[in-house]
Design a protein around this motif. Structure first.
Motif, PDB file in Angstrom:
ATOM      1  N   ARG A  73     -36.675 -33.382 -10.168  1.00  0.00           N
ATOM      2  CA  ARG A  73     -36.183 -32.616 -11.315  1.00  0.00           C
ATOM      3  C   ARG A  73     -37.330 -31.864 -11.999  1.00  0.00           C
ATOM      4  N   THR A  74     -38.458 -32.531 -12.127  1.00  0.00           N
ATOM      5  CA  THR A  74     -39.644 -31.911 -12.729  1.00  0.00           C
ATOM      6  C   THR A  74     -40.076 -30.701 -11.918  1.00  0.00           C
ATOM      7  N   ALA A  77     -37.663 -27.785 -12.510  1.00  0.00           N
ATOM      8  CA  ALA A  77     -37.826 -27.211 -13.839  1.00  0.00           C
ATOM      9  C   ALA A  77     -39.123 -26.416 -13.975  1.00  0.00           C
ATOM     10  N   ALA A  78     -40.137 -26.811 -13.190  1.00  0.00           N
ATOM     11  CA  ALA A  78     -41.441 -26.150 -13.275  1.00  0.00           C
ATOM     12  C   ALA A  78     -41.558 -24.943 -12.354  1.00  0.00           C
ATOM     13  N   GLY A  79     -40.475 -24.617 -11.648  1.00  0.00           N
ATOM     14  CA  GLY A  79     -40.476 -23.385 -10.876  1.00  0.00           C
ATOM     15  C   GLY A  79     -40.721 -23.508  -9.392  1.00  0.00           C
ATOM     16  N   ALA A  80     -40.576 -24.697  -8.835  1.00  0.00           N
ATOM     17  CA  ALA A  80     -40.696 -24.829  -7.380  1.00  0.00           C
ATOM     18  C   ALA A  80     -39.630 -23.976  -6.704  1.00  0.00           C
ATOM     19  N   ASP A 105     -28.407 -34.335  -6.829  1.00  0.00           N
ATOM     20  CA  ASP A 105     -28.649 -34.450  -8.263  1.00  0.00           C
ATOM     21  C   ASP A 105     -28.430 -33.091  -8.931  1.00  0.00           C
ATOM     22  N   PRO A 106     -27.612 -33.011  -9.959  1.00  0.00           N
ATOM     23  CA  PRO A 106     -27.290 -31.711 -10.566  1.00  0.00           C
ATOM     24  C   PRO A 106     -28.474 -31.006 -11.211  1.00  0.00           C
ATOM     25  N   GLU A 107     -29.532 -31.753 -11.515  1.00  0.00           N
ATOM     26  CA  GLU A 107     -30.700 -31.127 -12.132  1.00  0.00           C
ATOM     27  C   GLU A 107     -31.692 -30.597 -11.111  1.00  0.00           C
TER      28      GLU A 107
END
Length: 264
Positions: A73-74, A77-80, A105-107
């Motif tokens: 998730r990280t 969110a960080a642009g991978a 996972d939805p995130e």
């Protein structure tokens, strides 16, 4: 321990008529997204494929299982551009179930790569069932006939295939097989030694229309800039993120490098 040992173990595990214990039997929980992985790597900047790898033969334990999904998730969110998840259990501490947890996972909103040592087309079906968008196919692990079978199976299921090479001869085999995404591993899987020059040397052999991924040994923005200068589409990064005190900030520091005109 080296690639030959791992591949031999995989062949033994998948030699029977039934999948080995630990293989996920359930169906896919989310619709397939054909071409999603390739599309994520097709931008004007080097895309970062961020890896979820619980352990490695060379570094030992890297990530507790309970932290795998939060890390994915990280990364998202960080642009991978995409997330790679280890499906191998004995050597890398992953599992098909771990891939499924991340992929569903939805995130985790980016494409997911099922990373294992593929020797049997049933593993491609397994990757699909887990919800992955792409599979890793290591040229050195298979002969030309099996390579063609694996790529065909992936295509039939709407999965992209990242075809990993290490030598000139392996790049030629990947090109002949019609690979649309070719990875160049900078780590010799016989010795685990890393040499970034491998990417510099082999990229010129890959047709311009093929997406390219530099794998292993990429630790700094300068490393990313070096492969960008060769025209690489993406970088697969694991240990430098996994060992960082702040993986999100580390990932952000590696992003945003524009791809130069490929050097041929």
């Amino acid at each position: 321990m080296h690639l030959d040992e791992i591949v031999a173990a995989k062949r033994s595990a998948w030699s029977g008529t039934r999948p080995p214990a630990g293989s996920r039997a359930g169906g896919r929980a989310t619709p397939a997204r054909p071409g999603a992985f390739a599309a994520a790597l097709g931008g004007s900047e080097v895309g970062i494929i961020a890896e979820v790898k619980p352990k490695s033969p060379s570094k030992g334990d890297l990530l507790p299982r309970t932290e795998a999904v939060p890390l994915a998730r990280t990364y998202a969110a960080a642009g991978a551009a995409a997330v790679s998840v280890l499906a191998d259990t004995p050597y890398f501490g992953g599992s098909p179930d771990l891939v499924a947890e991340v992929a569903n996972d939805p995130e985790v909103t980016v494409p997911v790569l099922f990373k294992d040592f593929l020797v049997d087309v049933r593993q491609v079906q397994l990757a699909y069932d887990c919800g992955a968008d792409a599979v890793l196919v290591i040229v050195r692990a298979v002969d030309d006939a099996r390579l063609a079978d694996l790529l065909a199976a992936a295509g039939d299921l709407g999965l992209d295939a990242l075809v990993e090479t290490f030598t000139e001869e392996e790049v030629e085999r990947a090109v002949r097989a019609g690979a649309q995404i070719i990875g160049v591993n900078n780590r010799d899987l016989r010795t685990f030694e890393v040499d970034l020059d491998n990417s510099v040397r082999l990229h010129r052999l890959i047709p311009p229309a093929v997406l390219t991924v530099s794998e292993s040994g990429l630790n700094t923005a300068a490393d990313i800039a070096r492969i960008a200068a060769q025209g690489f589409s993406a970088a697969l990064i694991g240990e430098s993120l996994l060992t960082s005190n702040d993986p999100a900030e580390k990932l952000r520091s590696l992003r945003g490098v524009p791809i130069a005109q490929a050097v041929r």
